[in-house]
Motif scaffolding. Structure first.
Motif, PDB file in Angstrom:
ATOM      1  N   TYR A  31       1.040  -1.193  -0.052  1.00 16.01           N
ATOM      2  CA  TYR A  31       0.026  -0.091  -0.248  1.00 16.01           C
ATOM      3  C   TYR A  31       0.776   1.178  -0.012  1.00 16.01           C
ATOM      4  O   TYR A  31       0.524   2.393  -0.645  1.00 16.01           O
ATOM      5  CB  TYR A  31      -0.974  -0.103   1.234  1.00 16.01           C
ATOM      6  CG  TYR A  31      -2.183  -0.654   0.963  1.00 16.01           C
ATOM      7  CD1 TYR A  31      -2.293  -1.974   0.552  1.00 16.01           C
ATOM      8  CD2 TYR A  31      -3.433  -0.139   1.297  1.00 16.01           C
ATOM      9  CE1 TYR A  31      -3.621  -2.608   0.249  1.00 16.01           C
ATOM     10  CE2 TYR A  31      -4.791  -0.806   0.969  1.00 16.01           C
ATOM     11  CZ  TYR A  31      -4.697  -1.819   0.458  1.00 16.01           C
ATOM     12  OH  TYR A  31      -5.734  -2.388   0.226  1.00 16.01           O
ATOM     13  N   ASP A  32       1.826   1.484   0.776  1.00 13.21           N
ATOM     14  CA  ASP A  32       2.946   2.536   0.937  1.00 13.21           C
ATOM     15  C   ASP A  32       3.598   2.647  -0.369  1.00 13.21           C
ATOM     16  O   ASP A  32       3.633   3.798  -0.984  1.00 13.21           O
ATOM     17  CB  ASP A  32       3.899   2.116   2.029  1.00 13.21           C
ATOM     18  CG  ASP A  32       4.452   3.615   2.479  1.00 13.21           C
ATOM     19  OD1 ASP A  32       3.741   4.117   2.984  1.00 13.21           O
ATOM     20  OD2 ASP A  32       5.705   3.674   2.060  1.00 13.21           O
ATOM     21  N   LEU A  53       0.996   4.506  -2.634  1.00 11.98           N
ATOM     22  CA  LEU A  53       0.807   5.822  -2.068  1.00 11.98           C
ATOM     23  C   LEU A  53       2.099   6.888  -2.586  1.00 11.98           C
ATOM     24  O   LEU A  53       2.039   7.715  -3.137  1.00 11.98           O
ATOM     25  CB  LEU A  53       0.754   5.908  -0.719  1.00 11.98           C
ATOM     26  CG  LEU A  53      -0.633   5.553  -0.226  1.00 11.98           C
ATOM     27  CD1 LEU A  53      -0.352   5.539   1.182  1.00 11.98           C
ATOM     28  CD2 LEU A  53      -1.654   6.663  -0.438  1.00 11.98           C
ATOM     29  N   GLY A  54       3.161   6.209  -2.809  1.00 16.61           N
ATOM     30  CA  GLY A  54       4.383   6.835  -2.959  1.00 16.61           C
ATOM     31  C   GLY A  54       4.554   7.018  -4.534  1.00 16.61           C
ATOM     32  O   GLY A  54       4.755   8.097  -4.836  1.00 16.61           O
ATOM     33  N   ARG A  99       2.322   9.991  -4.802  1.00 23.42           N
ATOM     34  CA  ARG A  99       2.651  11.290  -4.534  1.00 23.42           C
ATOM     35  C   ARG A  99       3.563  11.773  -5.345  1.00 23.42           C
ATOM     36  O   ARG A  99       3.695  13.043  -5.744  1.00 23.42           O
ATOM     37  CB  ARG A  99       3.503  10.884  -2.889  1.00 23.42           C
ATOM     38  CG  ARG A  99       2.628  10.815  -1.989  1.00 23.42           C
ATOM     39  CD  ARG A  99       1.705  12.145  -1.511  1.00 23.42           C
ATOM     40  NE  ARG A  99       2.447  13.148  -0.820  1.00 23.42           N
ATOM     41  CZ  ARG A  99       2.185  14.423  -0.644  1.00 23.42           C
ATOM     42  NH1 ARG A  99       0.763  14.719  -1.080  1.00 23.42           N
ATOM     43  NH2 ARG A  99       2.794  15.196   0.177  1.00 23.42           N
ATOM     44  N   TYR A 154      -2.568  13.885  -0.199  1.00 27.59           N
ATOM     45  CA  TYR A 154      -2.740  12.827   0.442  1.00 27.59           C
ATOM     46  C   TYR A 154      -4.265  12.675   0.480  1.00 27.59           C
ATOM     47  O   TYR A 154      -4.781  11.366   0.555  1.00 27.59           O
ATOM     48  CB  TYR A 154      -2.233  12.841   1.809  1.00 27.59           C
ATOM     49  CG  TYR A 154      -0.782  12.623   2.080  1.00 27.59           C
ATOM     50  CD1 TYR A 154      -0.460  11.192   1.504  1.00 27.59           C
ATOM     51  CD2 TYR A 154       0.115  13.244   2.546  1.00 27.59           C
ATOM     52  CE1 TYR A 154       0.765  10.686   1.590  1.00 27.59           C
ATOM     53  CE2 TYR A 154       1.517  12.937   2.633  1.00 27.59           C
ATOM     54  CZ  TYR A 154       1.739  11.565   2.198  1.00 27.59           C
ATOM     55  OH  TYR A 154       3.062  11.026   2.094  1.00 27.59           O
ATOM     56  N   ASP A 155      -5.047  13.587   0.373  1.00 25.98           N
ATOM     57  CA  ASP A 155      -6.559  13.528   0.348  1.00 25.98           C
ATOM     58  C   ASP A 155      -6.935  12.755  -0.883  1.00 25.98           C
ATOM     59  O   ASP A 155      -7.790  11.692  -0.832  1.00 25.98           O
ATOM     60  CB  ASP A 155      -7.333  14.787   0.259  1.00 25.98           C
ATOM     61  CG  ASP A 155      -8.581  14.758   0.555  1.00 25.98           C
ATOM     62  OD1 ASP A 155      -9.015  14.087   1.675  1.00 25.98           O
ATOM     63  OD2 ASP A 155      -9.498  15.288  -0.391  1.00 25.98           O
ATOM     64  N   PRO A 170       6.375   4.900   5.175  1.00 24.84           N
ATOM     65  CA  PRO A 170       6.524   6.544   5.570  1.00 24.84           C
ATOM     66  C   PRO A 170       5.104   7.336   4.816  1.00 24.84           C
ATOM     67  O   PRO A 170       4.486   8.139   5.455  1.00 24.84           O
ATOM     68  CB  PRO A 170       7.846   6.996   4.842  1.00 24.84           C
ATOM     69  CG  PRO A 170       7.812   5.819   3.846  1.00 24.84           C
ATOM     70  CD  PRO A 170       7.670   4.342   4.297  1.00 24.84           C
ATOM     71  N   HIS A 171       4.921   6.880   3.583  1.00 26.55           N
ATOM     72  CA  HIS A 171       3.849   7.765   3.203  1.00 26.55           C
ATOM     73  C   HIS A 171       2.371   7.532   3.608  1.00 26.55           C
ATOM     74  O   HIS A 171       1.555   8.214   3.900  1.00 26.55           O
ATOM     75  CB  HIS A 171       3.543   7.159   1.550  1.00 26.55           C
ATOM     76  CG  HIS A 171       4.814   7.732   0.856  1.00 26.55           C
ATOM     77  ND1 HIS A 171       5.875   6.391   0.450  1.00 26.55           N
ATOM     78  CD2 HIS A 171       5.226   8.752   0.183  1.00 26.55           C
ATOM     79  CE1 HIS A 171       6.611   7.236  -0.266  1.00 26.55           C
ATOM     80  NE2 HIS A 171       6.370   8.188  -0.466  1.00 26.55           N
ATOM     81  N   LEU A 172       2.273   6.058   4.212  1.00 27.42           N
ATOM     82  CA  LEU A 172       0.971   5.596   4.485  1.00 27.42           C
ATOM     83  C   LEU A 172       0.880   6.361   6.118  1.00 27.42           C
ATOM     84  O   LEU A 172      -0.036   6.974   6.284  1.00 27.42           O
ATOM     85  CB  LEU A 172       0.994   4.272   5.257  1.00 27.42           C
ATOM     86  CG  LEU A 172      -0.308   3.518   5.310  1.00 27.42           C
ATOM     87  CD1 LEU A 172      -1.383   3.729   4.202  1.00 27.42           C
ATOM     88  CD2 LEU A 172      -0.266   1.877   5.543  1.00 27.42           C
ATOM     89  N   GLU A 202       2.248   9.177   6.952  1.00 27.05           N
ATOM     90  CA  GLU A 202       2.154  10.633   6.780  1.00 27.05           C
ATOM     91  C   GLU A 202       0.648  11.059   6.207  1.00 27.05           C
ATOM     92  O   GLU A 202       0.113  11.916   6.707  1.00 27.05           O
ATOM     93  CB  GLU A 202       3.226  11.269   5.760  1.00 27.05           C
ATOM     94  CG  GLU A 202       3.196  12.848   5.828  1.00 27.05           C
ATOM     95  CD  GLU A 202       4.488  13.215   5.049  1.00 27.05           C
ATOM     96  OE1 GLU A 202       4.593  14.641   4.653  1.00 27.05           O
ATOM     97  OE2 GLU A 202       5.355  12.470   4.762  1.00 27.05           O
ATOM     98  N   MET A 203       0.218  10.208   5.393  1.00 28.60           N
ATOM     99  CA  MET A 203      -1.237  10.455   5.057  1.00 28.60           C
ATOM    100  C   MET A 203      -2.116  10.143   6.191  1.00 28.60           C
ATOM    101  O   MET A 203      -3.064  10.839   6.245  1.00 28.60           O
ATOM    102  CB  MET A 203      -1.570   9.363   3.987  1.00 28.60           C
ATOM    103  CG  MET A 203      -2.934   9.369   3.540  1.00 28.60           C
ATOM    104  SD  MET A 203      -3.385   8.327   2.437  1.00 28.60           S
ATOM    105  CE  MET A 203      -3.621   6.703   3.277  1.00 28.60           C
ATOM    106  N   GLU A 229      -1.840  13.513   8.419  1.00 29.70           N
ATOM    107  CA  GLU A 229      -2.414  14.620   7.881  1.00 29.70           C
ATOM    108  C   GLU A 229      -3.541  14.584   7.834  1.00 29.70           C
ATOM    109  O   GLU A 229      -4.446  15.473   8.118  1.00 29.70           O
ATOM    110  CB  GLU A 229      -1.947  14.653   6.423  1.00 29.70           C
ATOM    111  CG  GLU A 229      -2.261  15.894   5.705  1.00 29.70           C
ATOM    112  CD  GLU A 229      -1.513  16.156   4.273  1.00 29.70           C
ATOM    113  OE1 GLU A 229      -0.290  15.764   3.922  1.00 29.70           O
ATOM    114  OE2 GLU A 229      -2.551  16.435   3.339  1.00 29.70           O
ATOM    115  N   ILE A 230      -4.383  13.341   7.509  1.00 32.91           N
ATOM    116  CA  ILE A 230      -5.924  13.549   7.116  1.00 32.91           C
ATOM    117  C   ILE A 230      -6.546  13.535   8.599  1.00 32.91           C
ATOM    118  O   ILE A 230      -7.539  14.075   8.613  1.00 32.91           O
ATOM    119  CB  ILE A 230      -6.235  12.316   6.382  1.00 32.91           C
ATOM    120  CG1 ILE A 230      -5.809  12.469   4.975  1.00 32.91           C
ATOM    121  CG2 ILE A 230      -7.939  12.059   5.971  1.00 32.91           C
ATOM    122  CD1 ILE A 230      -6.213  11.199   3.851  1.00 32.91           C
TER     123      ILE A 230
END
Lengths: 234, 234
Positions: A129-130, A133-134, A137, A143-144, B189-191, B193-194, B197-198
DNA sequence: ACCTGAACACCGTTCAAGT
DNA sequence: ACCTGAACACCGTTCAAGT
């Protein structure tokens, strides 16, 4: 210590967690997940059922474990892919990673069903998943939007979809299938017409008219295209 | 014949299939699907477990039956909707019908899981699918595109999605959730941070940052928009 | 430290018997 | 025609005991 000279007589290697999990995966692959019981797994390993409890806490832990093994295969296959050239390649890179996950799950058809029942995510799934997401990004997603994207993908992110019509393969009995179709012609006229029309230019088998891979990619591309639009709209 | 004067003493009405199914649905709604066993259902009805077998063939038939009941509710709710004005309204009409199905399934949270395991479709589900096909045909879809559309929607057509991260609601223990997040910050890291943030602009609960209804509609609209594009492209 | 056998509390289901 | 009790073949799992 004594691993050097294992006796010639079969299974004198002591059990450990990874051997238990590997055997469980192999058994599920071969006989189906419903055939995976503590007793059958023990039999497979030439041991008593109770011995397994020294290596897995209980059946739930066993299921967590085999999901972890499969997720590890996905992670391994995906990390072998070359990284995307730059941010603009997010779409192709996500597509490739997701189809890679799918190719692994196709080897373990029981895995989606078990995955659904887990309440905790395997670290391998988290990393998968990460990575997605990367990619987003890098492609400029907030992120939304990336969060919405993960929900929209749902299980598709791991390479499978929730099909609702999984026709129990009644081996080649197409005549009864056709009879069933005609019978419900008044109840579901569009469905019947669709099936007869598509069957005509499809392969010979009446029920084999859905190419899973094609349909998976169609849905995936639909979502990725939609995300691209949302991204452009800011 | 004797239905006129039922004795005052409780359950002297004879059992029948629909009473059995209604009790099973109520039990699953109240206690969860795993609490639905032949024995518990019989107890609920003030009868022995074996009596149930006069009204359902076996447990599988029971599960087919309760799915049929829920699908009937969907069909009833959907047929109460006014028909779309003309073909151009296919998108709004599909959206409305699917969200109606979803509202029914929200009352029976066990239903999606059981639906997946069925090998035959309830006639009500067939009619629901056929209605969606009819809307698309009116809107100018070829059967080929409509077929792809049904696959792309998958279980979403019935109002649910395969979420992969169904966090076991560990009642309000947000501290451990945050600790877990920090622990996997290097792995994902992205997960992380997401989520942080959310969470900031979200509601108070750390884990309650996903609004299921919003996410469902986002994904549904993504697909419907994508279909609109494919339709325009011919 | 690892493995075992017997036992327990649950399943779904069969069967012969009741009314 | 409908309901019942006892029984069977399976589960996952506990426990005390073996080496």
């Amino acid at each position: 210590m004594t691993t050097a000279h294992a006796p010639a007589t079969g299974s004198r290697v002591p059990l450990n967690r990874s051997r238990v999990l590997a055997a469980a995966v192999a058994l599920a692959d071969r006989d189906g997940i419903e055939a995976l019981t503590m007793r059958s797994l023990a039999r497979e390993l030439g041991v008593e059922a109770m011995s397994l409890y020294h290596h897995v806490a209980n059946k739930d832990d066993l299921l967590d474990g085999i999901v972890h093994v499969v997720a590890g295969e996905i992670q391994a296959a995906a990390s072998a892919l070359e990284p995307p050239p730059d941010g603009s390649g997010w779409k192709a890179a996500m597509r490739r990673r997701i189809l890679t996950a799918r190719s692994v799950l196709l080897r373990h058809p029981w895995a989606p069903g078990v995955l659904e029942t887990r309440t905790t995510m395997s670290p391998h799934v988290v990393r998968h998943y990460d990575a997605l997401l990367g990619l987003m990004r890098l492609g400029g997603f907030s992120y939304d939007l990336a969060h919405h994207a993960m929900h929209a993908l749902g299980s598709r992110a791991l390479g499978f979809t929730q099909e609702l019509f999984e026709p129990a393969d009644d081996d080649g009995d197409d005549d009864t299938a056709i009879a069933m179709l005609e019978q419900m012609a008044d109840q579901a006229p569009h469905l019947v017409e669709m099936m007869t029309e598509i069957t005509h230019d499809g392969p010979e088998s009446t029920l084999g008219w859905c190419d899973d891979q094609t349909e998976f990619e169609f849905g995936l591309d639909l979502i990725l295209d939609g995300l691209e639009n949302r991204l452009r709209q800011g």
